[in-house]
Motif scaffolding. Structure first.
Motif, PDB file in Angstrom:
ATOM      1  N   SER A  72       0.851  -1.184   0.000  1.00  0.00           N
ATOM      2  CA  SER A  72       0.000   0.000   0.000  1.00  0.00           C
ATOM      3  C   SER A  72       0.885   1.232   0.000  1.00  0.00           C
ATOM      4  O   SER A  72       2.104   1.145   0.197  1.00  0.00           O
ATOM      5  CB  SER A  72      -0.904   0.011   1.240  1.00  0.00           C
ATOM      6  N   ALA A  74       0.886   3.543   2.307  1.00  0.00           N
ATOM      7  CA  ALA A  74       1.412   3.666   3.662  1.00  0.00           C
ATOM      8  C   ALA A  74       2.563   2.708   3.901  1.00  0.00           C
ATOM      9  O   ALA A  74       3.479   3.007   4.678  1.00  0.00           O
ATOM     10  CB  ALA A  74       0.295   3.429   4.674  1.00  0.00           C
ATOM     11  N   ASP A  75       2.541   1.554   3.243  1.00  0.00           N
ATOM     12  CA  ASP A  75       3.601   0.571   3.418  1.00  0.00           C
ATOM     13  C   ASP A  75       4.953   1.140   2.993  1.00  0.00           C
ATOM     14  O   ASP A  75       5.998   0.754   3.531  1.00  0.00           O
ATOM     15  CB  ASP A  75       3.265  -0.679   2.598  1.00  0.00           C
ATOM     16  N   SER A  87      -0.312   0.196   8.669  1.00  0.00           N
ATOM     17  CA  SER A  87      -0.785  -0.188   7.335  1.00  0.00           C
ATOM     18  C   SER A  87      -1.701  -1.392   7.389  1.00  0.00           C
ATOM     19  O   SER A  87      -1.952  -2.035   6.363  1.00  0.00           O
ATOM     20  CB  SER A  87       0.419  -0.481   6.422  1.00  0.00           C
ATOM     21  N   GLU A  91      -5.203  -1.094   1.721  1.00  0.00           N
ATOM     22  CA  GLU A  91      -4.527  -0.222   0.757  1.00  0.00           C
ATOM     23  C   GLU A  91      -4.917   1.242   0.891  1.00  0.00           C
ATOM     24  O   GLU A  91      -4.399   2.084   0.163  1.00  0.00           O
ATOM     25  CB  GLU A  91      -4.793  -0.710  -0.664  1.00  0.00           C
ATOM     26  N   ASN A  94      -5.119   4.440   6.002  1.00  0.00           N
ATOM     27  CA  ASN A  94      -4.212   4.071   7.073  1.00  0.00           C
ATOM     28  C   ASN A  94      -3.761   5.308   7.848  1.00  0.00           C
ATOM     29  O   ASN A  94      -4.109   6.434   7.495  1.00  0.00           O
ATOM     30  CB  ASN A  94      -3.000   3.327   6.490  1.00  0.00           C
ATOM     31  N   ASP A 130      -4.257   8.735   1.069  1.00  0.00           N
ATOM     32  CA  ASP A 130      -3.834   7.482   0.443  1.00  0.00           C
ATOM     33  C   ASP A 130      -4.965   6.765  -0.271  1.00  0.00           C
ATOM     34  O   ASP A 130      -4.714   5.827  -1.035  1.00  0.00           O
ATOM     35  CB  ASP A 130      -3.155   6.567   1.462  1.00  0.00           C
TER      36      ASP A 130
END
Length: 823
Positions: A72, A74-75, A87, A91, A94, A130
């Motif tokens: 994602s 945030a990942d 996260s 997806e 977050n 996001d």
């Protein structure tokens, strides 16, 4: 690829290396990025190496993105020291926090695409930034700035800004591209592709994107992920003048994952509830994928398969024009139109035994007018069968909110600046204007659920002493229809003026200073609300349906703020230096805060002060960036939304507080030999609330000053040992992440245990133009809690001390295998 990236960064004319060389570079040990040219966190038009920056910045190149593709947006942030990232929501939607900043979502961290905000206000209610962006193979590199000057040159970003920089067709004069297929053991299929080429001298074309389908990272029981993104870019770049036209369209559905039920073992350790796998199950799922929720004028069609559905088109036009020697005009403009729908099943209230729920449901029945009730019978809503006392091996029930929020957004952002190099000064002055129109429509029904993967709705029937039915507490499993309702339409206007100077005082010393003045105004209409009885005499579930009231409340607010920063860099060796910076900045309120409460008066400008001192060293064998930081929020409005089981409604309380954080962050890489390297990202911080006092519902004063910031760990460490074998044709990495204890609430009454996560990444060159990858997240399949249940209360958790509670873990082990063909 790394070779192409080096060509574009150094502004060279190159036709690209052979495919075999490029594929080998894609799996080789990460090189030092000390000499990378950076563009984020500054406004001046002159080139600056990462080694010369007077602020903390992390760069993530294409090589790293290919080796470990982020699940994602945030990942991606997890690779940056100073950031705490949750996260586990999937997806989108977050939470990201930087350097002890006490706010959720993207309210204080900016998300950019090519140095322009993806969304001007990244924290609109139920619309985090996001949700408006996906990472795919059209991204060339990522630059992340923590603190420092981010808030001066980018809006709503005191904690930092993460800038996703896309590929250009002019980066590949001879033409290049790739197609990547990824299969995930959660039954997901994804294809990423891009192609770029210089179609005329200095004129390039690039197209790319992704498409995927899958069942989701938890077992939803249906196709929960479906959609994709496509981008087309036309750019001209002669080295002194440039133009870019980029069109990106996103149409993607993903689930929003929420807390799951958990309990304790005899030693006090957190374990799974019998009959529910916290790493793979979700209360949402196929049993509730299409539900009719009664409403005024007819039922509301709740479609869980929609999940978080983003339909967005963004058109970006950039240009850089030489006006005179050393003087350029730069403009970046983006128009974005989108429809964002977010449907999810939010577990709320308490997880409790069937026996205890019978008692509370009986009280609700009598309070609702079913005075003859002496007992409660529980039946499944779908087939009317009785709910056994030991249902699912756990005998537990929980409430859940079927919530649908729609936030269409149209937005225009225009950033224009003049840059000039005059002697030893790199000057910049500019203005940013943004206008947005958004709607906010929210409807919710609260249901009673059993505790299993893909839970079933449960009906509660009130009976008298003879067992005769006297009424129904629920209807089709719903305890209350219309338990939440909002309708609003708001327009915003932001205008910001900024200017800065980077002064090369001596060959070794550079100082820079900049300021920003911003003004926000917004206006709109927010619907009044009332409760109505839908008129079904056999149930109390429709007695208090929240809906449109009499007319609208007009909102009209204005705020402004001024911020400034001053920093210096001492480059006493070409590969070694120190910097220091002080920033006095602000965060203006979000217009989304008025969508559900148009008469609120507690919002205001948030004053923020930050300081940092850093050291940096870069060599072929060792590189190190270390920063000591201080962050202080002086006035912040914190709202505690918590769900009341008895009335199936949200209650709230507000406190005005501050926070202060001292910390150290570091990132390093050691390469003792060519076949082995070790990466480190570390953050230690002491994040505390300051002046946090309020009066609780019983009239007693409460003081949470000195408590640790909610959900933020004091220590986060990420170690990445890597090996390179077979002449750099195979690279393997193990990511070991450790996070210390956090707390689910501000009172620090519900601890979230420390955890260690291990990921595995492999990438291999199979042939000259074929590469294979393998990524395993949560390798040892361990339970890792990232947050508690905010709907149980964020000031004081209603789950604290309970035998059963709700919390959101990271996903269990997920295996992704990919094959890439480059051409």
């Amino acid at each position: 690829m790394l070779v192409r990236f080096a060509c574009s960064v150094a502004a060279l004319t190159c036709s690209g290396a052979g495919l075999a060389q490029e594929m080998a570079a894609a799996v080789a040990s990460p090189a030092s990025d000390f000499d990378a040219i950076i563009v984020t966190g500054r406004a001046a038009g002159s080139e600056m190496r990462k080694a010369e920056a007077s602020y903390a910045i992390t760069t993530i190149d294409q090589q790293s993105l290919k080796l470990a593709p982020p699940i994602s947006t945030a990942d991606t942030f997890r690779r940056v020291p100073g950031f705490w990232v949750e996260s586990s929501g999937g997806e989108g939607s977050n939470n990201v926090r930087s350097r002890g900043i006490p706010t959720d979502g993207y309210s204080s961290v900016g998300l950019q695409e090519n140095s322009l905000p993806v969304q001007y206000d990244g924290a609109l209610g139920y619309l985090n930034a996001d949700q408006s962006f996906r990472v795919d193979d059209t991204i060339a590199r990522v630059e992340a700035v923590r603190g420092g000057p981010a808030s001066i040159f980018s809006p709503n970003s005191p904690g930092g800004v993460v800038n996703f920089i896309t590929r250009r067709g002019t980066d590949t004069p001879g033409g290049a591209g790739s197609v990547r297929y990824t299969f995930t053991d959660t039954t997901a299929h994804r294809v990423d592709a891009w192609f770029g080429k210089e179609i005329a001298p200095n004129l390039g074309l690039l197209v790319g994107g992704f498409y995927r389908e899958g069942d989701g990272m938890r077992d939803m029981g249906f196709t929960a992920e479906k959609g994709g993104q496509i981008r087309a870019t036309l750019n001209y770049d002669d080295g002194d003048n440039s133009v870019l036209l980029d069109v990106r369209h996103l149409d993607d559905r993903t689930p929003f994952y929420l807390p799951v039920p958990l309990t304790f073992n005899s030693d006090g350790g957190i374990i799974a509830v019998p009959g529910f796998d916290p790493l793979r199950d979700t209360l949402a799922g196929s049993n509730n994928q299409r539900v009719a929720i009664k409403n005024v004028g007819g039922p509301f069609d709740f479609d869980l398969t929609e999940g978080s559905h983003t339909q967005l088109t963004a058109v970006t036009l950039e240009a850089k024009v030489r006006m005179a020697e050393g003087v350029h005009f730069e403009t970046r403009n983006r128009y974005r139109t989108s429809d964002i729908l977010r449907n999810a099943l939010f577990p709320t209230g308490n997880v409790d035994t069937i026996a205890n729920y019978r008692t509370s449901l009986l009280a609700q029945a009598r309070a609702g007018g079913l005075t003859g009730a002496t007992g409660i019978q529980l039946r499944y809503a779908d087939d009317g069968s009785a709910v056994p006392a030991d249902a699912n091996g756990n005998g537990l029930l929980v409430q859940g909110n079927f919530l649908s929020a729609s936030v269409p957004l149209d937005e225009i952002i225009s950033d224009n600046r003049i840059t000039a190099t005059v002697g030893n000064h790199a000057l910049a002055a500019g203005v940013t204007y943004a206008h947005s129109d958004f709607r906010f429509d929210r409807y919710m029904g609260t249901a009673l659920l059993d505790v299993r993967g893909n839970s079933r709705r449960v009906d509660a029937v009130a009976v008298d002493a003879a067992g005769a039915v006297v009424g129904r507490v629920t209807d089709d499993g719903f305890l209350r229809y219309g338990s939440l309702f909002d309708n609003a339409g708001i327009s915003t206007d932001n205008i910001a003026f900024y200017a800065g100077d980077e002064w090369q005082l001596t060959p070794e010393i550079r100082i820079d200073f900049a300021g920003r003045y911003e003004k926000l105004s917004f206006r709109g209409l927010v619907a009044n609300k009332r409760t109505v009885n839908l008129g079904d005499p056999t149930t109390i579930a429709d007695n208090n349906v929240t809906t449109f009231g009499d007319g609208y409340v007009r909102v009209n607010q204005r705020y402004d703020g001024f911020g400034w920063t001053v920093g210096g860099n001492w480059q006493f060796e070409p590969n070694m230096g120190m910097f220091a910076r002080y920033t006095d900045t602000f965060r203006l309120p979000s217009a989304g805060e008025w969508s559900g409460n148009p008469t609120r008066t507690d919002q205001g400008k948030v004053p923020i002060k930050m300081g940092e001192v850093g050291f940096k060293y870069g060599a072929s064998a060792v590189s190190l960036f270390a920063t000591a930081f201080w962050t202080k929020f002086e006035r912040l409005t914190l709202t505690d939304w918590y769900f009341d089981n008895a009335t199936s409604t949200y209650l709230s309380r507000v406190a005005i507080a501050g926070s202060e954080t001292f910390g150290v962050e570091a990132e390093a890489r050691v390469r003792p030999v060519g076949w082995f390297d070790l990466g480190l990202a570390l953050t230690w911080q002491d994040p505390n609330y300051k002046n946090f006092t309020y009066t609780d519902a019983t009239g007693n004063p409460v003081d949470f000053s000195g408590r640790q910031l909610i959900r933020v760990p004091k220590l986060a460490v990420r170690l990445t040992p890597g090996i390179n074998l077979f002449d750099d044709r195979l690279r393997g990495e193990v990511e070991v992440e450790h996070y210390t204890k956090r707390f689910a609430d501000i009172a620090n009454s519900q601890p979230l245990p420390a955890f260690t996560n291990v990921n595995l990444n492999l990438r291999a060159v199979v042939t000259e133009n074929v590469a294979a990858g393998l990524n395993v997240s949560n390798l040892f399949d361990t339970l890792q809690l990232t947050e508690g249940n905010p709907r149980a209360g964020s000031f004081v958790s209603g789950d604290a001390g309970a035998q059963y509670f709700l919390a959101r873990p990271n996903f269990g082990r997920i295996i992704r295998a990919s094959a890439t063909v480059s051409f």
